[in-house]
Enzyme design. Structure first.
Site, PDB file in Angstrom:
ATOM      1  N   GLN A 178       1.135  -0.829   0.159  1.00 22.55           N
ATOM      2  CA  GLN A 178      -0.097   0.070   0.108  1.00 22.55           C
ATOM      3  C   GLN A 178       0.680   1.346  -0.440  1.00 22.55           C
ATOM      4  OE1 GLN A 178      -3.196  -0.348  -0.726  1.00 22.55           O
ATOM      5  NE2 GLN A 178      -4.154  -1.774  -0.277  1.00 22.55           N
ATOM      6  N   GLY A 199       1.280  -4.822  -8.334  1.00 23.99           N
ATOM      7  CA  GLY A 199       1.066  -4.299  -9.657  1.00 23.99           C
ATOM      8  C   GLY A 199       0.113  -2.896  -9.567  1.00 23.99           C
ATOM      9  N   CYS A 324     -16.873 -10.824   5.883  1.00 26.51           N
ATOM     10  CA  CYS A 324     -18.692 -11.624   6.908  1.00 26.51           C
ATOM     11  C   CYS A 324     -17.440 -12.956   6.645  1.00 26.51           C
ATOM     12  CB  CYS A 324     -18.462 -11.657   5.585  1.00 26.51           C
ATOM     13  SG  CYS A 324     -20.782 -12.965   5.287  1.00 26.51           S
TER      14      CYS A 324
HETATM   15  N1  PLP Z   1      -0.352  -6.302   1.445  1.00 30.46           N
HETATM   16  C1  PLP Z   1      -1.477  -5.535   1.463  1.00 30.46           C
HETATM   17  C2  PLP Z   1      -1.096  -4.897   2.577  1.00 30.46           C
HETATM   18  C3  PLP Z   1      -2.454  -5.109   0.587  1.00 30.46           C
HETATM   19  O1  PLP Z   1      -3.117  -4.469   1.104  1.00 30.46           O
HETATM   20  C4  PLP Z   1      -2.694  -6.488  -0.698  1.00 30.46           C
HETATM   21  C5  PLP Z   1      -3.970  -6.548  -1.085  1.00 30.46           C
HETATM   22  O2  PLP Z   1      -4.856  -5.798  -0.747  1.00 30.46           O
HETATM   23  C6  PLP Z   1      -1.915  -7.466  -0.245  1.00 30.46           C
HETATM   24  C7  PLP Z   1      -0.690  -8.044   0.083  1.00 30.46           C
HETATM   25  C8  PLP Z   1      -2.635  -8.323  -1.755  1.00 30.46           C
HETATM   26  O3  PLP Z   1      -1.416  -8.019  -3.304  1.00 30.46           O
HETATM   27  P1  PLP Z   1      -1.877  -8.962  -4.346  1.00 30.46           P
HETATM   28  O4  PLP Z   1      -3.423  -8.528  -4.529  1.00 30.46           O
HETATM   29  O5  PLP Z   1      -1.656  -8.177  -5.093  1.00 30.46           O
HETATM   30  O6  PLP Z   1      -1.621 -10.028  -4.392  1.00 30.46           O
END
Ligand code: PLP
Length: 395
Positions: A178, A199, A324
């Site tokens: 993030q 990405g 949920c």
């Molecule tokens: N880590 C964080 C903090 C995320 O917000 C997300 C996705 O929401 C992920 C990991 C997972 O990433 P990906 O959807 O590319 O697997």
């Protein structure tokens, strides 16, 4: 009806420039970068250019960038790969507010013989560094702490954390999914060993990620097979998406501060207006130690899902802080870890902005949301009479 998309922490739209950069690699430029012939060699050169673009955004060396299929794969590679490379140490430190990509894996490892310490956060989502200091021992193989929280946007002090972890001799991984593209990240200054990127959180497509691996870090690959990515991640590279991610990183680095300022101004405008116009509302997360694009607000005595459904009818996309579980709505583990009261945690909504968010988008939400909240309170047995009436607008 126009869509007002304020759910960019869930995923972002592919930038038009990214789409254009990818296009030839779905068409005439389909060579395999591992091939000996010139047709493939051209593609290999393009991959290296993308690697440089990613490295440049986080101030890494291109040789430290491994392309993966997503943020989750990057997290798994970092965690499993570190543990496998130092089998004598069986202690992991992480936090109670990690994304399931880290937390779920650590819980799985705890069920399989590892000792896992989950650090707590305070009411503002801020990490307790004294707990980290106490938890670090000679047995600690790995510390995995996110750079920024996906629900509240709260930023963790990675420079301080890195200093503590490095002096204890453990490996530090940060899930920066993030943070990359939103915060200025510089791995030449903050000595994390491993860092995950995804990405689709920065206007590249879904299904492409990166693991940054500091030179000299021992890591057993998750996928073993071919020699792609210098033997650190087998599998033929997803060329179009890698090219797209490189372009997205280049774009994120351009006008970086200017874009952040634009996003921050709109986020603050939304946040200030909602908090002042909606009685019984509260910000979740630290006021300033936070991503510029994220705002999580709780509205007392209303269900987040109900708010989302009504917002959806108005064309507004956001997300709630509930998940949920077994058919009932449970406040998220992040809000529970912060100790947000039940009546507040249930009514939490996350708005997350991007460079494409406009003043008109924000004004529309400010116009529509307070009335929506009040209408829901009027029909809630708990909410009635708790707050002021906001008359429904005639349309
Ligand atoms: N880590 C964080 C903090 C995320 O917000 C997300 C996705 O929401 C992920 C990991 C997972 O990433 P990906 O959807 O590319 O697997």
């Amino acid at each position: 009806m126009k869509t007002i998309y304020l759910d960019n922490n869930a995923t972002t739209g592919v930038a038009p420039e990214v789409f254009e950069a990818m296009r030839p690699y779905f068409g005439p430029e389909y060579g395999n970068p591992s091939s000996i012939h010139t047709f493939g060699g051209k593609i290999a050169a393009r991959l290296e250019e993308a690697r440089e673009q990613v490295a440049s955004l986080i101030k890494a060396d291109p040789s430290e960038i491994i392309f993966t299929s997503c943020g989750t794969e990057s997290d798994s590679t970092a965690i499993r790969g570190t543990l496998e490379s130092c089998p004598s140490k069986r202690h992991i430190i992480t936090t109670r507010v990690e994304h399931p990509a880290v937390r779920g894996l650590c819980q799985h490892l705890a069920e399989n013989g590892y000792r896992v310490t989950e650090l707590s956060v305070d009411r503002q989502g801020v990490l307790d560094l004294d707990e980290l200091a106490e938890a670090l021992t000679e047995e600690t193989a790995l510390v995995s702490i996110m750079w920024a929280n996906n629900e509240t946007g709260v930023l963790f002090p990675m420079a301080k954390i890195a200093e503590m972890v490095k002096s204890a001799g453990a490996i530090l991984h940060s899930d920066a999914v993030q943070a990359v593209g939103k915060e200025p990240l510089d791995v030449s200054k903050v000595p994390v060993d491993l860092l995950s990127i995804s990405g689709h959180k920065l206007h590249a497509p879904k299904g492409i990620g990166v693991l940054y691996v500091r030179r000299g870090t021992r890591l057993t690959p998750l996928l073993i097979g071919g020699h792609q990515e210098r033997g650190r991640r087998a599998g033929t590279e997803n060329v179009p998406y890698i090219v797209g991610l490189g372009k997205a990183c280049e774009l994120a680095g351009q006008d970086f501060e200017c874009e952040r300022e634009h996003i921050r101004r709109l986020r603050d405008k939304l946040e200030d207006a909602l908090l002042s116009k909606c009685p019984g509302s509260m910000l979740n997360g630290h006021k300033t130690q936070r991503l510029v694009n994220t705002c999580s607000i709780s509205f007392e005595y209303v269900e987040g899902e109900a708010i989302l459904l009504l917002l959806d009818r108005l064309g507004i996309c956001a997300s709630s802080g509930s998940a949920c579980t077994s058919g009932s709505l449970e406040p998220s583990h992040v809000l529970r870890a912060m100790g947000v009261p039940f009546t507040m945690a249930h009514g939490s909504i996350r708005f997350s902005l991007s460079r494409y968010t406009t003043d008109d988008d924000i004004e529309y939400v400010i116009e529509k949301l307070p009335g929506t909240i009040q209408r829901l309170r009027n029909i809630s047995p708990f909410g009635r009479g708790k707050t002021e009436e906001v008359p429904a607008k005639k349309s």
